[in-house]
Enzyme design. Structure first.
Site, mmCIF file in Angstrom:
data_model
loop_
_atom_site.group_PDB
_atom_site.id
_atom_site.type_symbol
_atom_site.label_atom_id
_atom_site.label_comp_id
_atom_site.label_asym_id
_atom_site.label_seq_id
_atom_site.Cartn_x
_atom_site.Cartn_y
_atom_site.Cartn_z
ATOM 1 N N SER A 182 0.792 -1.555 0.469
ATOM 2 C CA SER A 182 -0.120 -0.686 0.056
ATOM 3 C C SER A 182 0.846 0.893 0.018
ATOM 4 O O SER A 182 1.441 0.725 0.527
ATOM 5 C CB SER A 182 -1.323 -0.035 1.385
ATOM 6 N N HIS B 148 -4.412 -5.888 -6.321
ATOM 7 C CA HIS B 148 -3.052 -6.670 -5.682
ATOM 8 C C HIS B 148 -2.149 -7.217 -7.294
ATOM 9 O O HIS B 148 -2.692 -8.113 -7.780
ATOM 10 C CB HIS B 148 -2.712 -7.316 -4.788
ATOM 11 N N HIS C 109 -0.029 -12.235 0.355
ATOM 12 C CA HIS C 109 -0.466 -12.633 1.862
ATOM 13 C C HIS C 109 -0.482 -14.646 2.544
ATOM 14 O O HIS C 109 -0.729 -15.150 2.092
ATOM 15 C CB HIS C 109 -1.066 -12.469 1.999
ATOM 16 N N TYR D 79 -2.888 -14.617 4.717
ATOM 17 C CA TYR D 79 -4.283 -14.955 4.402
ATOM 18 C C TYR D 79 -4.720 -15.658 3.690
ATOM 19 O O TYR D 79 -5.523 -16.030 3.328
ATOM 20 C CB TYR D 79 -4.811 -14.064 5.142
ATOM 21 N N GLU D 80 -3.862 -15.365 2.704
ATOM 22 C CA GLU D 80 -4.650 -15.849 0.737
ATOM 23 C C GLU D 80 -4.785 -17.595 0.839
ATOM 24 O O GLU D 80 -5.565 -18.116 0.045
ATOM 25 C CB GLU D 80 -3.993 -15.496 -0.599
ATOM 26 N N ALA E 43 0.404 -1.265 4.211
ATOM 27 C CA ALA E 43 -0.633 -0.523 5.408
ATOM 28 C C ALA E 43 -0.716 -1.139 6.227
ATOM 29 O O ALA E 43 -0.775 -1.902 6.508
ATOM 30 C CB ALA E 43 -2.118 -0.785 4.221
ATOM 31 N N MET F 196 -0.748 -7.420 7.559
ATOM 32 C CA MET F 196 -0.116 -8.342 7.784
ATOM 33 C C MET F 196 0.513 -9.505 7.142
ATOM 34 O O MET F 196 0.532 -9.898 6.368
ATOM 35 C CB MET F 196 -2.056 -8.554 7.450
ATOM 36 N N SER F 197 1.507 -8.794 7.176
ATOM 37 C CA SER F 197 2.653 -8.674 6.050
ATOM 38 C C SER F 197 3.294 -8.659 6.277
ATOM 39 O O SER F 197 4.122 -8.266 7.561
ATOM 40 C CB SER F 197 1.948 -8.002 4.455
ATOM 41 N N ASN G 148 -5.811 3.247 9.781
ATOM 42 C CA ASN G 148 -7.065 4.284 10.442
ATOM 43 C C ASN G 148 -6.146 3.768 11.796
ATOM 44 O O ASN G 148 -4.601 3.405 12.424
ATOM 45 C CB ASN G 148 -7.975 2.423 10.422
ATOM 46 N N HIS H 81 -10.908 -3.060 3.670
ATOM 47 C CA HIS H 81 -10.693 -3.076 2.697
ATOM 48 C C HIS H 81 -9.769 -1.190 1.867
ATOM 49 O O HIS H 81 -9.105 -1.133 1.202
ATOM 50 C CB HIS H 81 -10.330 -3.963 1.753
#
Ligand code: HPA
Length: 274
Positions: free
Chosen positions: A28, A59, A81, A83-84, A111, A209-210, A233, A245
């Site tokens: 990001s 992405h 990621h 989570y993917e 991000a 998350m990365s 945020n 997102h």
């Protein structure tokens, strides 16, 4: 694993000309960097043997080779990621490949949620250190001795030298930066208020998350690393704590010109230690 890395490296070596010492992962806030780059080659991840393919909306998945900040750079347009559904070995596979291609310095962006209550949405945070909260370690399993040692240090994982360059260049450009500790966890849900509180207590300033797996693997290979988080945020105010997102992408996009200018200045001013 090594065989798979070598296959990808050999394929890329057949495509690339010249030496590449700088790698960049466009998270990001850095998507716009491609416009400031002189791209010589765009290699879709789907064409690179053994490369995972990106699944997240927004992405794209290409390896870009070209010039940025006066240096040859290899740019990952899109990252993988956990989570993917990828394994940690897949998430960090491209870092192994970059390392074998000769990359000595890795710059990344992401991000992140602002855990530090002084952070504002849109702040740019230089990562000084991380806390690894992923459930699986990217170096779990047999050590790849040709890359690095079994028990690599993670002290100074985020190069003090490049951080100093970032602050100097930000001053030149009239940009304000904050700095802090990035906590990496698996997602994909954002955190509960209790979890944000816990992250603050354990010493995190931002959460995402990365990045953490990639940095660990890069450091294992002796690559010098630099990372920046765009604070999308703020967990300090009840209205700003909740995110989604789209909002994360919008804030990321809004700081792109500043992030691109800063990264360009950093790349220009890095001396590559060989
Ligand atoms: N938590 C985790 N990842 C994130 C956040 C967050 O609050 N904001 C952007 N990425």
């Amino acid at each position: 694993m090594l065989q798979r890395i070598i296959e990808s490296v050999e394929y890329l070596q057949s495509k690339l000309t010249g030496e590449y010492h700088v790698g960049i992962i466009l998270g990001s806030g850095l998507g716009g960097l491609v416009k400031a780059m002189n791209i010589e080659q765009t290699i879709p991840y789907s064409e690179i043997p053994n490369f995972p393919v990106s699944t997240v909306k927004g992405h794209s998945g290409n390896l870009l080779a070209g010039w940025f900040g006066g240096k040859r750079v290899l740019v990952m347009q899109g990252r993988f990621h956990y989570y993917e559904g990828y394994s940690m070995q897949q998430v960090t596979f491209p870092i192994r490949v970059l390392s074998k291609l000769g990359v000595k310095v890795l710059l990344v962006s992401n991000a992140a949620g602002g855990v530090n209550q002084e952070f504002l949405v849109g702040d740019m945070m230089v990562i000084t250190d991380h806390i690894n909260l992923f459930p699986e370690h990217p170096l779990h399993g047999k050590n790849l001795e040709e890359f690095g040692e079994r028990f690599p240090t993670m002290v100074d994982a985020y190069s003090p030298r490049i951080r100093a360059i970032a602050f100097e260049q930000a001053k030149e450009l009239g940009l304000e930066l904050v700095s802090g500790v990035y906590a990496g966890l698996q997602g994909p849900s954002y955190e509960t208020p209790a979890e944000y509180h816990w992250l603050r207590v354990i010493g995190a300033d931002a959460v995402g998350m990365s990045t953490v797996p990639e940095i660990i693997v890069a450091r294992h290979s002796g690559i010098e690393c630099f990372g920046m988080s765009v604070i999308t945020n703020s967990t300090a105010s009840p209205e700003k704590i909740k995110t989604n997102h789209c909002e994360v992408q919008d804030i990321g996009n809004s700081v792109q010109p500043k992030m691109t200018a800063l990264f360009s200045a950093i790349v220009s001013n890095i001396q590559i230690n060989e």
